[in-house]
Design a protein around this motif. Structure first.
Motif, PDB file in Angstrom:
ATOM      1  N   ASN A   1       0.811  -1.217   0.000  1.00  0.00           N
ATOM      2  CA  ASN A   1       0.000   0.000   0.000  1.00  0.00           C
ATOM      3  C   ASN A   1       0.846   1.270   0.000  1.00  0.00           C
ATOM      4  OD1 ASN A   1      -2.437  -1.477   0.108  1.00  0.00           O
ATOM      5  ND2 ASN A   1      -2.242  -1.686   2.333  1.00  0.00           N
ATOM      6  N   TYR A   2       2.156   1.108  -0.192  1.00  0.00           N
ATOM      7  CA  TYR A   2       3.048   2.256  -0.077  1.00  0.00           C
ATOM      8  C   TYR A   2       4.052   2.286  -1.234  1.00  0.00           C
ATOM      9  CZ  TYR A   2       1.228   1.926   4.655  1.00  0.00           C
ATOM     10  OH  TYR A   2       0.395   1.843   5.728  1.00  0.00           O
ATOM     11  N   HIS A   3       4.420   3.495  -1.639  1.00  0.00           N
ATOM     12  CA  HIS A   3       5.597   3.659  -2.469  1.00  0.00           C
ATOM     13  C   HIS A   3       6.815   3.458  -1.570  1.00  0.00           C
ATOM     14  CE1 HIS A   3       3.294   5.119  -5.859  1.00  0.00           C
ATOM     15  NE2 HIS A   3       2.747   6.081  -5.117  1.00  0.00           N
ATOM     16  N   SER A   4       7.919   2.984  -2.136  1.00  0.00           N
ATOM     17  CA  SER A   4       9.090   2.744  -1.289  1.00  0.00           C
ATOM     18  C   SER A   4      10.383   2.915  -2.072  1.00  0.00           C
ATOM     19  CB  SER A   4       9.040   1.338  -0.676  1.00  0.00           C
ATOM     20  OG  SER A   4       9.150   0.347  -1.676  1.00  0.00           O
ATOM     21  N   ILE A   5      11.429   3.260  -1.336  1.00  0.00           N
ATOM     22  CA  ILE A   5      12.798   3.332  -1.852  1.00  0.00           C
ATOM     23  C   ILE A   5      13.686   2.606  -0.852  1.00  0.00           C
ATOM     24  CG2 ILE A   5      14.769   4.825  -2.342  1.00  0.00           C
ATOM     25  CD1 ILE A   5      12.874   6.987  -3.196  1.00  0.00           C
ATOM     26  N   SER A   6      14.510   1.693  -1.333  1.00  0.00           N
ATOM     27  CA  SER A   6      15.453   0.992  -0.464  1.00  0.00           C
ATOM     28  C   SER A   6      16.667   1.883  -0.224  1.00  0.00           C
ATOM     29  CB  SER A   6      15.889  -0.332  -1.097  1.00  0.00           C
ATOM     30  OG  SER A   6      14.800  -1.225  -1.189  1.00  0.00           O
ATOM     31  N   LEU A   7      16.995   2.111   1.021  1.00  0.00           N
ATOM     32  CA  LEU A   7      18.169   2.919   1.355  1.00  0.00           C
ATOM     33  C   LEU A   7      19.423   2.050   1.287  1.00  0.00           C
ATOM     34  CD1 LEU A   7      16.651   4.909   4.343  1.00  0.00           C
ATOM     35  CD2 LEU A   7      16.779   5.560   1.937  1.00  0.00           C
ATOM     36  N   PRO A   8      20.568   2.634   0.967  1.00  0.00           N
ATOM     37  CA  PRO A   8      21.764   1.832   0.671  1.00  0.00           C
ATOM     38  C   PRO A   8      22.344   1.057   1.848  1.00  0.00           C
ATOM     39  CG  PRO A   8      22.279   4.184   0.691  1.00  0.00           C
ATOM     40  CD  PRO A   8      20.788   4.073   0.754  1.00  0.00           C
ATOM     41  N   GLN A   9      22.356   1.650   3.027  1.00  0.00           N
ATOM     42  CA  GLN A   9      22.982   0.992   4.161  1.00  0.00           C
ATOM     43  C   GLN A   9      22.020   0.024   4.855  1.00  0.00           C
ATOM     44  OE1 GLN A   9      24.551   4.980   5.738  1.00  0.00           O
ATOM     45  NE2 GLN A   9      26.076   3.544   6.446  1.00  0.00           N
ATOM     46  N   LYS A  10      22.588  -1.002   5.460  1.00  0.00           N
ATOM     47  CA  LYS A  10      21.793  -1.988   6.186  1.00  0.00           C
ATOM     48  C   LYS A  10      22.154  -1.980   7.669  1.00  0.00           C
ATOM     49  CE  LYS A  10      20.985  -5.127   2.312  1.00  0.00           C
ATOM     50  NZ  LYS A  10      21.028  -6.534   1.833  1.00  0.00           N
ATOM     51  N   ASN A  11      21.249  -2.497   8.472  1.00  0.00           N
ATOM     52  CA  ASN A  11      21.468  -2.611   9.910  1.00  0.00           C
ATOM     53  C   ASN A  11      22.048  -3.981  10.238  1.00  0.00           C
ATOM     54  OD1 ASN A  11      19.943  -0.067  10.471  1.00  0.00           O
ATOM     55  ND2 ASN A  11      18.239  -1.295   9.713  1.00  0.00           N
ATOM     56  N   ILE A  12      23.033  -4.013  11.108  1.00  0.00           N
ATOM     57  CA  ILE A  12      23.679  -5.261  11.510  1.00  0.00           C
ATOM     58  C   ILE A  12      23.218  -5.613  12.918  1.00  0.00           C
ATOM     59  CG2 ILE A  12      25.869  -6.411  11.983  1.00  0.00           C
ATOM     60  CD1 ILE A  12      27.148  -4.554   9.918  1.00  0.00           C
ATOM     61  N   TRP A  13      22.677  -6.832  13.068  1.00  0.00           N
ATOM     62  CA  TRP A  13      22.177  -7.287  14.361  1.00  0.00           C
ATOM     63  C   TRP A  13      23.314  -7.823  15.232  1.00  0.00           C
ATOM     64  CZ3 TRP A  13      17.789  -6.691  16.894  1.00  0.00           C
ATOM     65  CH2 TRP A  13      16.628  -6.386  16.195  1.00  0.00           C
ATOM     66  N   GLY A  14      23.145  -7.634  16.532  1.00  0.00           N
ATOM     67  CA  GLY A  14      24.084  -8.186  17.495  1.00  0.00           C
ATOM     68  C   GLY A  14      23.514  -8.046  18.892  1.00  0.00           C
ATOM     69  N   ILE A  15      24.355  -8.224  19.885  1.00  0.00           N
ATOM     70  CA  ILE A  15      23.909  -8.064  21.266  1.00  0.00           C
ATOM     71  C   ILE A  15      24.697  -6.962  21.950  1.00  0.00           C
ATOM     72  CG2 ILE A  15      23.170 -10.460  21.492  1.00  0.00           C
ATOM     73  CD1 ILE A  15      25.716 -10.890  23.245  1.00  0.00           C
TER      74      ILE A  15
ATOM     75  N   GLY B   1      34.393   3.922  25.969  1.00  0.00           N
ATOM     76  CA  GLY B   1      34.692   4.316  27.338  1.00  0.00           C
ATOM     77  C   GLY B   1      33.686   3.841  28.364  1.00  0.00           C
ATOM     78  N   THR B   2      32.785   2.936  27.971  1.00  0.00           N
ATOM     79  CA  THR B   2      31.782   2.405  28.898  1.00  0.00           C
ATOM     80  C   THR B   2      32.114   0.956  29.244  1.00  0.00           C
ATOM     81  OG1 THR B   2      30.269   1.481  27.239  1.00  0.00           O
ATOM     82  CG2 THR B   2      30.088   3.846  27.721  1.00  0.00           C
ATOM     83  N   ASP B   3      31.295   0.365  30.093  1.00  0.00           N
ATOM     84  CA  ASP B   3      31.453  -1.041  30.459  1.00  0.00           C
ATOM     85  C   ASP B   3      30.684  -1.968  29.527  1.00  0.00           C
ATOM     86  OD1 ASP B   3      33.050  -0.401  32.653  1.00  0.00           O
ATOM     87  OD2 ASP B   3      31.322  -0.122  33.962  1.00  0.00           O
ATOM     88  N   LEU B   4      30.217  -1.431  28.402  1.00  0.00           N
ATOM     89  CA  LEU B   4      29.398  -2.208  27.481  1.00  0.00           C
ATOM     90  C   LEU B   4      30.175  -2.578  26.215  1.00  0.00           C
ATOM     91  CD1 LEU B   4      26.042  -0.225  27.701  1.00  0.00           C
ATOM     92  CD2 LEU B   4      26.678  -2.310  28.929  1.00  0.00           C
ATOM     93  N   ALA B   5      29.733  -3.663  25.578  1.00  0.00           N
ATOM     94  CA  ALA B   5      30.326  -4.113  24.324  1.00  0.00           C
ATOM     95  C   ALA B   5      29.223  -4.555  23.376  1.00  0.00           C
ATOM     96  CB  ALA B   5      31.301  -5.263  24.570  1.00  0.00           C
ATOM     97  N   PHE B   6      29.485  -4.431  22.082  1.00  0.00           N
ATOM     98  CA  PHE B   6      28.579  -4.941  21.064  1.00  0.00           C
ATOM     99  C   PHE B   6      29.243  -6.124  20.384  1.00  0.00           C
ATOM    100  CE2 PHE B   6      27.073  -5.348  16.714  1.00  0.00           C
ATOM    101  CZ  PHE B   6      25.710  -5.328  16.865  1.00  0.00           C
ATOM    102  N   ARG B   7      28.496  -7.234  20.231  1.00  0.00           N
ATOM    103  CA  ARG B   7      29.012  -8.413  19.555  1.00  0.00           C
ATOM    104  C   ARG B   7      28.027  -8.807  18.460  1.00  0.00           C
ATOM    105  NH1 ARG B   7      32.744  -6.705  21.723  1.00  0.00           N
ATOM    106  NH2 ARG B   7      34.039  -7.653  23.380  1.00  0.00           N
ATOM    107  N   PRO B   8      28.469  -8.835  17.189  1.00  0.00           N
ATOM    108  CA  PRO B   8      27.562  -9.160  16.084  1.00  0.00           C
ATOM    109  C   PRO B   8      27.165 -10.623  16.072  1.00  0.00           C
ATOM    110  CG  PRO B   8      29.810  -9.000  15.291  1.00  0.00           C
ATOM    111  CD  PRO B   8      29.847  -8.572  16.736  1.00  0.00           C
ATOM    112  N   LEU B   9      26.000 -10.899  15.476  1.00  0.00           N
ATOM    113  CA  LEU B   9      25.544 -12.278  15.322  1.00  0.00           C
ATOM    114  C   LEU B   9      26.266 -12.933  14.156  1.00  0.00           C
ATOM    115  CD1 LEU B   9      21.666 -11.818  15.686  1.00  0.00           C
ATOM    116  CD2 LEU B   9      23.372 -12.152  17.494  1.00  0.00           C
ATOM    117  N   THR B  10      26.444 -14.253  14.236  1.00  0.00           N
ATOM    118  CA  THR B  10      26.985 -15.026  13.131  1.00  0.00           C
ATOM    119  C   THR B  10      26.164 -16.295  12.971  1.00  0.00           C
ATOM    120  OG1 THR B  10      28.982 -15.994  12.166  1.00  0.00           O
ATOM    121  CG2 THR B  10      28.697 -16.279  14.539  1.00  0.00           C
ATOM    122  N   PRO B  11      25.776 -16.670  11.746  1.00  0.00           N
ATOM    123  CA  PRO B  11      25.968 -15.923  10.503  1.00  0.00           C
ATOM    124  C   PRO B  11      25.361 -14.521  10.611  1.00  0.00           C
ATOM    125  CG  PRO B  11      25.128 -18.127  10.059  1.00  0.00           C
ATOM    126  CD  PRO B  11      25.023 -17.926  11.534  1.00  0.00           C
TER     127      PRO B  11
END
Length: 289
Positions: free
Chosen positions: A153-167, A248-258
């Motif tokens: 029901n919508y016009h759409s344009i795909s944006l070039p960049q993608k989001n990467i999932w992780g924790i 500089g925080t106590d946090l980390a990001f780890r990507p999912l695999t695959p």
């Protein structure tokens, strides 16, 4: 139900006091009180629980307050759009979820704001349900939807960049020692995620049948609040990369695999005509795609 009276009602709710609202509206308190009572009589409901100093909304009052903001917002936008057809002016209304992948859109908007000083911008944060609702009722010009969605029901344009999932996880948690996260790594861990990601096929495809062994303890709407909970060490959060600065925080990001990624789509309603400022934005974005 007049728009003028709805504006009075909104002002009273925000001031929580009829006298203060009357002063801001430059009308007398008896006049304002009478307008509100006439509105209650017209609708056949009670909007306020009136106290000595402050007023409190009833359940019906809360409902009308939400709808009144949408109605007056749509009226304001319609008037602005009609008055600005000959010049590039007006307000560009865009809704999106949280993602750094929408930076190209912000770059185009930044250029337009510098080029056309009469343009204003309203950025709305929200999930896909909110964005669809506001696109359909006309209070948004565009929405940016993450992940696989049905866009018939919508016009759409795909944006070039993608989001990467992780924790997002505290660095002192054992799972933070891993460079990448497999579905098996998440079994038994207290997980915080968005309702959308839990339901998306792309995420379920990654986890497979193991998703039934995941311990989802809750959901979040904005990653800011999820981050605060993750910092306590009580859980880890499934999220996109680079949504927050963890340097500089106590946090980390780890990507999912695959690797799991989500596409970003700019969408707009097929059944609504774009304002001139919205059309200029769309033309400019299409040029740089």
């Amino acid at each position: 139900m007049e728009v003028r009276v709805l504006r009075y009602f909104i002002e009273v709710v925000q001031e929580r006091n009829i006298s203060n609202a009357a002063k801001r509206l430059h009308i007398s308190q008896p006049t304002l009180s009478r307008q509100l009572m006439d509105l209650e009589k017209e609708l056949g409901i009670t909007l306020f629980e009136r106290g000595h100093r402050q007023i409190k909304l009833t359940q019906e009052g809360y409902y009308l307050y939400e709808r009144a903001q949408e109605i007056t917002g749509l009226v304001d936008k319609t008037e602005t759009d009609l008055q600005s057809q000959k010049i590039i002016s007006g307000t560009l209304e865009i809704g999106a979820g949280e993602s750094t992948a929408i930076q190209p859109v912000m770059t185009v908007i930044g250029t337009l704001l510098k080029e056309y000083p009469d343009i204003k911008i309203n950025l709305v944060s929200g999930d896909s349900d909110l964005i669809y609702q506001r696109l359909n009722n006309g209070t948004l010009d565009f929405g940016i939807i993450m992940g696989p969605e049905k866009l018939l029901n919508y016009h759409s344009i795909s944006l070039p960049q993608k989001n990467i999932w992780g924790i997002l996880v505290r660095k002192d948690q054992p799972i933070a020692e891993k460079e990448k996260i497999t579905p098996q790594d998440l079994i038994g861990l207290p997980l915080l995620t968005s309702a959308q990601s839990k339901q998306q096929d792309v995420f379920r495809s990654w986890a497979g049948s193991l998703i039934d062994q995941f311990n989802f303890i809750g959901q979040y709407n904005l990653i800011f609040y999820a981050r605060l909970l993750v910092e306590t060490g009580a859980c880890v959060a499934l999220t996109y990369q680079n949504l927050i600065n963890i340097t500089g925080t106590d946090l980390a990001f780890r990507p999912l695999t695959p690797t799991v990624t989500d596409q970003n789509n700019l969408i707009w309603n097929k059944n609504r005509q774009l304002s001139n400022v919205a059309q200029v934005f769309l033309n400019r974005l299409t040029e740089v795609q």
